[in-house]
Structure formats: structure tokens, C-alpha cells
Design an enzyme around this catalytic site. Structure first.
Site, PDB file in Angstrom:
ATOM      1  N   GLU A  41       0.827  -1.204   0.000  1.00 47.30           N
ATOM      2  CA  GLU A  41       0.000   0.000   0.000  1.00 47.30           C
ATOM      3  C   GLU A  41       0.867   1.261   0.000  1.00 47.30           C
ATOM      4  O   GLU A  41       1.842   1.360   0.763  1.00 47.30           O
ATOM      5  CB  GLU A  41      -0.890  -0.018   1.244  1.00 47.30           C
ATOM      6  CG  GLU A  41      -1.738   1.212   1.452  1.00 47.30           C
ATOM      7  CD  GLU A  41      -2.551   1.147   2.742  1.00 47.30           C
ATOM      8  OE1 GLU A  41      -3.496   1.938   2.883  1.00 47.30           O
ATOM      9  OE2 GLU A  41      -2.232   0.297   3.606  1.00 47.30           O
ATOM     10  N   LYS A 112      -9.189   2.329  -2.435  1.00 49.68           N
ATOM     11  CA  LYS A 112      -9.448   1.772  -1.109  1.00 49.68           C
ATOM     12  C   LYS A 112     -10.830   2.214  -0.632  1.00 49.68           C
ATOM     13  O   LYS A 112     -11.208   3.377  -0.780  1.00 49.68           O
ATOM     14  CB  LYS A 112      -8.366   2.241  -0.131  1.00 49.68           C
ATOM     15  CG  LYS A 112      -8.416   1.592   1.243  1.00 49.68           C
ATOM     16  CD  LYS A 112      -7.198   1.998   2.062  1.00 49.68           C
ATOM     17  CE  LYS A 112      -7.171   1.371   3.437  1.00 49.68           C
ATOM     18  NZ  LYS A 112      -5.945   1.720   4.197  1.00 49.68           N
ATOM     19  N   CYS A 148      -5.338  -3.032   2.281  1.00 51.93           N
ATOM     20  CA  CYS A 148      -5.185  -3.078   3.737  1.00 51.93           C
ATOM     21  C   CYS A 148      -6.509  -3.234   4.474  1.00 51.93           C
ATOM     22  O   CYS A 148      -7.085  -4.315   4.543  1.00 51.93           O
ATOM     23  CB  CYS A 148      -4.406  -1.863   4.226  1.00 51.93           C
ATOM     24  SG  CYS A 148      -3.644  -2.091   5.851  1.00 51.93           S
TER      25      CYS A 148
END
Length: 558
Positions: A41, A112, A148
Site C-alpha cells: 500500500e 481503497k 489493507c
């Protein structure tokens, strides 16, 4: 398909170095016949970039780096994390994104969805969450790419109202790939394993997890990247606290395979297990070494100085610094006062001799007497108290900082979490320093770490481990004169700080009410001291610093 995972250590904002590191891994993967290489990330800019993200030039440089990496994607796919601009006027200006680059083109950009805004995380300050989800086709497979936190919304108490994989799984992906920047704490690897296993169990497809490694000021990343087959068995495991590039094989209709025989993951360990000073002590040791090493290398420093008192805290800090930086680069300053015991000096000398680092003895008796003489006209009718004690501590801080200034050596602070919690420290004295090494370790954890350092041979002299803790600022002084016994204090502090339990809940666990109210009062009254403290290497689920934001002038439990 041969998929490489690149577990790497980045430097926030150092686009040239980060991009060069990424391109080196791309070339190695390409030379080894790789079809796809996966990076963590926000690899391009480093994590967490924080308010750098508010600078348009910072984003421009990040996008330029993506363009450099794109040009290297001939013959190999590259999945890499970086910020992306939001083209819509509504919402935040940026997305936390993963770019799929192949044949010198940007084939897809994944945003994300779940933006953590708790503890050390503050992503919703900068990023817009995704509101569409699409599996990505690549060389005959369909990839469900997440970033994540996107995989963490499972369990009995979801933090978010949506789960991106619930939508992606309906598109029948062949594999899950997660780009992560998941920080270390001594519970995190077990919790992470539990979450990854829960995702595989729910969606019944293999999973690749690529995490970053290295330290960014107080935050330490441990790596631990892995691959899990659809039956929940670990088929590839990366080292902790080390960079690595490894390959995993996968084709649709076949099981994923890696560098080890399939084996089950370790289940999670709950916070309800309570305070255990031995828990994760080996990982804590490696994390602190990593934190010291990366703080110095990324800031361009080489040398450290430690005020070595002959006590357990400074001994552990000195030993860790010597491991991380090399003994020749760590200066010990022994600064005895009129109240320092002889064994404190001899213990500190023996420690430096064991470690092989240079040391100097600078007595502060004359300086202390000069301070008292200067202050005598205004203090002559008062009884001695902490004022005189703190003078000694501040003299030591001034001398240590003088060494730091003259020789360019960063002063490493030696305060522990028990002291910081209760305010048992002197501002501009023993609380001085550029980096706190053990400020997230309770006193009992410091002892456990000292024993771990001595696991193969006696580095820290045995007398340092067995003598009663003392600041030695007045005759016969012991820590127990001012604080409860650490064996009682540390578990209580853990319940309040890590467990976030109120006084009633702690009392119901068996702690005396007077002790609880006194201890919690000390913690809350001393927020002003911690507010002025240096960065603390984070190894616990709740460290002082950016992950614990308390009002300085609040009145709660005191």
C-alpha cells in the site's frame, strides 16, 4: 502464473529512492520469469504520508513515479500502491489507490474503500472512499484487489457498514490480493493471521497478502507477507522485519503454491488475556532495533548518545542502540551526582565494556552545587523537595544535549511507559531526547527485554537486573517511594491505557479502589508532560503519541 511479492522498506516522500527500489524488484521478477509483481500500500510515496498529501507537488511527483514504473511494465504486470486524484469535484481530492500496470499501460486503478480513522490512522482526513468495486482481469484470471483495511471488516463488531469483498466475490474472482501497510504491535501478527484466515474461510478462494516493512518515525512495519490457499493453509511465508522478494505460483482451477508446505495459521490472541510482560518479547526486540536503525538512516544520522545511569532502562536502550547502529556509533555518558551509588557507576562501566561502546564519566557534583548556590537567595527558607531532585536531572539533560550538539549525536531517551504514564519524569531533564526507544514498554517489559538481550550471554550486568529501581536523586531513594510496585502498577496501567477500561471496571477486576483512583489520576494529570515528549517507537496496541489523543486541560479522574 508466477506472482512475485515485494516486501520492501520505503522512505516517505523519497520518490526517487522508492521508485528505484520498486524498479529493481520489477527487473528481478521479470528476469525470473514472473508474470506479476505485487507491492504494498502507498509504496510509491511511503506510508503514512500524512499532510504531505495536501501538497499538489507531492501528488505530481507520485504520479510521475507511477509513469516511470509504467514504462517498465513491458512483459510483466505490476500492482503497486500510490495516491490517485479524484476527478469528481465532490468528496476528498484523493484516493488511496492500487495501480495495475501492464504492457506499459495503466490497465486498472483500484480505490481503497475502508479508510481507518482510529489510533494512529487518519486516512479519512485525506482520501475519498471507493463506491464501486470491480474484479480485474489479468492473463486469464480475475483478481479481487483490496487495500489493507478493506479486508478487516469481519467479525462480531464491524467498524464499517460495507465490505468490498462481499461485492467482489459475486464477480467470481479466482484470487484475492491485498496491498497492505499494517503496522506492528505485539498482538498484530496474530490478529492479522486471524483476519486473513477469516477472509479465506468466508470467500473460499486463495489470498495473497503483501505488507510493507521498516519504520517511519514511531510506526514500525513488520512485513510478514504471505499466501493462503483456499483451504486456509499457509503456503508461503515471508520473514518479519526484513525485505524480501518471493514467488508464488497460481493458475485458475489449481491450488496456489509457494515456498513452504501447507500449514495452518496461528490463531489470534485476545486482549482479554491481560498483561503479560513476556508476550512477543522477541518481536519487540526486533521491532525496536528496526525503529532505531530506520530513524537514523532515514534522517541521515549516524551516531547516538545515551545517558547511562547504571539502571535497567538506560542499559536496555544502550544495548539496543549498539545492536542497531554498531557500538562505535553509540556514546554512553555517565553523569553521577552526589547521590549516585558506587555500583551505579561500576555497573554502567561494565555494561559499556561488555558492549564495546565508548563512554565518558562526567560528574555533576560541582554543577549541582553551583545551581544550589545561585538559587540560595530565593530558596534559603524552603525545605529540599523535588525541586532539588529535578535540578540534577536537568543538569544531566543539558550535558547530554551539549554532547549531541557538538558531535551530531542524537540523544536517545530512556523513559519507560510506566514512568511516562504516571509523570515520573522531569521535563527538560530525563525526558529530553530526539527519540524514545522504550517509551511504549512498561517497566516489567523492560526487565523482560533485558533478560532476552542476555539470552545467550551476559550483556547487561546481572546486578542491573536485580537491584531495586531508583532515580538516585536523594539519599536512599527508590521508585517505590513514589509509585506502587511495578508488578501491581503495570497491569493496572495496561487495563486503563491498552484496555480503555474505566475505574469501575478495573476495580471489579480486583484492584483496590484507592490504588485505581490514585493511579488513573496520575496518568491524566500528566498529559501535559507527554504532550511535550519526543516520538515514541510504537510496539503496543495503544502507545502514547499520535495514537492516543487526550486533552491536556481536561479533568477526568483527578
Amino acid at each position: 502464473m508466477k506472482i512475485f511479492l515485494a516486501q520492501q522498506n520505503y522512505h516517505i516522500g523519497n520518490f526517487e529512492a522508492n521508485t528505484d527500489k520498486i524498479l529493481t524488484a520489477v527487473q528481478e521478477a521479470k528476469a525470473a520469469g514472473g508474470n506479476l509483481v505485487v507491492f504494498p500500500e502507498l509504496a510509491v510515496c511511503g506510508y503514512p504520508p500524512r499532510d504531505f498529501l495536501e501538497f499538489s507537488d507531492f501528488i505530481d511527483q507520485s504520479l510521475h513515479a507511477i509513469d516511470r514504473i509504467r514504462r517498465a511494465s513491458d512483459g510483466i504486470g505490476i500492482l503497486v500502491g500510490a495516491p490517485a486524484r479524484n476527478p469528481r469535484p465532490e468528496g476528498k481530492d484523493l484516493f488511496n489507490a492500487a495501480y495495475l500496470l501492464h504492457e506499459q499501460e495503466i490497465k486498472a486503478v483500484v480505490h481503497k474503500t475502508l479508510l481507518p480513522t482510529y489510533d494512529i490512522f487518519d486516512e479519512y482526513r485525506y482520501f475519498e472512499p471507493a463506491d464501486t468495486w470491480q474484479a480485474i482481469p489479468f492473463m486469464g484470471i480475475r483478481m479481487a484487489v483490496t487495500i489493507c483495511e478493506d479486508i478487516w471488516n469481519l467479525g462480531d463488531n464491524p467498524l464499517y457498514r460495507i465490505c468490498p469483498m462481499d461485492t467482489l466475490i459475486r464477480q467470481q474472482p479466482d484470487i484475492m490480493i491485498n496491498l497492505s501497510a499494517s503496522p506492528f504491535d505485539y498482538l498484530q501478527s496474530e490478529e492479522r493471521n486471524h483476519i486473513i484466515l477469516a477472509n479465506v474461510a468466508k470467500y473460499r478462494i486463495p489470498m495473497i497478502y503483501c505488507n510493507t516493512v521498516g519504520a517511519q518515525t514511531e510506526i514500525i512495519f513488520d512485513g510478514g507477507s504471505m499466501a493462503i490457499d483456499s483451504d486456509g493453509r499457509q503456503v508461503a511465508a515471508f520473514p518479519y522485519f526484513e525485505e524480501a522478494l518471493q514467488a508464488i505460483s497460481f493458475w485458475p482451477g489449481q491450488e496456489i503454491s509457494g515456498n513452504m508446505l501447507p500449514e495452518p495459521l496461528v490463531p489470534t490472541l485476545s486482549m482479554s488475556a491481560g498483561f503479560d510482560p513476556q508476550r512477543g518479547i522477541g518481536d519487540i526486540h526486533r521491532a525496536l532495533r528496526t525503529g532505531i536503525r530506520d530513524y537514523f538512516s532515514k534522517m541521515g544520522f549516524r551516531k547516538a548518545v545515551v545517558a547511562s545511569s547504571g539502571g535497567i532502562d538506560s542499559a536496555v536502550v544502550l544495548a539496543l542502540a549498539c545492536e542497531a547502529l554498531g557500538p562505535a556509533n553509540v556514546q554512553a555518558l555517565l553523569l553521577p551526582s552526589p547521590y549516585s551509588s558506587d555500583h551505579s557507576v561500576t555497573d554502567a562501566v561494565q555494561l559499556s565494556q561488555n558492549l564495546g561502546n565508548p563512554y565518558e564519566i562526567l560528574r555533576i557534583d560541582n554543577i549541582f552545587e553551583a545551581f544550589l548556590s545561585t538559587l540560595h537567595p530565593v530558596l534559603k527558607d524552603t525545605a529540599a523537595d523535588v525541586t532539588e531532585e529535578n535540578l540534577q536531572s536537568r543538569i544531566r539533560g543539558a550535558l547530554a544535549m551539549a554532547w549531541s550538539n557538538k558531535f551530531g549525536a542524537i540523544l536517545l531517551n530512556t523513559s519507560n511507559k510506566s514512568e511516562l504514564a504516571t509523570g515520573y519524569g522531569t521535563l527538560y531533564g530525563d525526558m529530553a531526547g530526539g527519540l524514545s526507544v522504550i517509551g511504549d514498554l512498561y517497566k516489567m517489559q523492560v526487565y523482560a527485554l533485558a533478560e532476552y538481550i542476555n539470552r545467550n550471554s551476559e550483556i547487561i550486568p546481572g546486578h542491573i537486573l536485580t537491584k531495586a529501581p531508583s532515580a538516585e536523586l536523594k539519599p536512599g531513594q527508590k521508585d517505590s517511594d513514589s509509585l506502587p510496585d511495578y508488578a501491581l502498577l503495570d497491569p493496572l496501567l495496561y487495563e486503563y491505557i491498552e484496555g480503555r477500561l474505566g475505574p469501575g471496571d478495573i476495580i471489579r477486576k480486583g484492584y483496590a479502589e484507592a490504588l485505581v483512583m490514585r493511579t488513573l489520576g496520575m496518568v491524566n494529570k500528566n498529559e501535559y508532560k507527554r504532550n511535550q515528549f519526543c516520538p515514541i517507537l510504537r510496539i503496543s496496541p495503544k502507545a502514547f503519541g499520535p495514537g492516543r489523543r487526550m486533552p491536556v486541560t481536561g479533568k477526568y479522574l483527578w
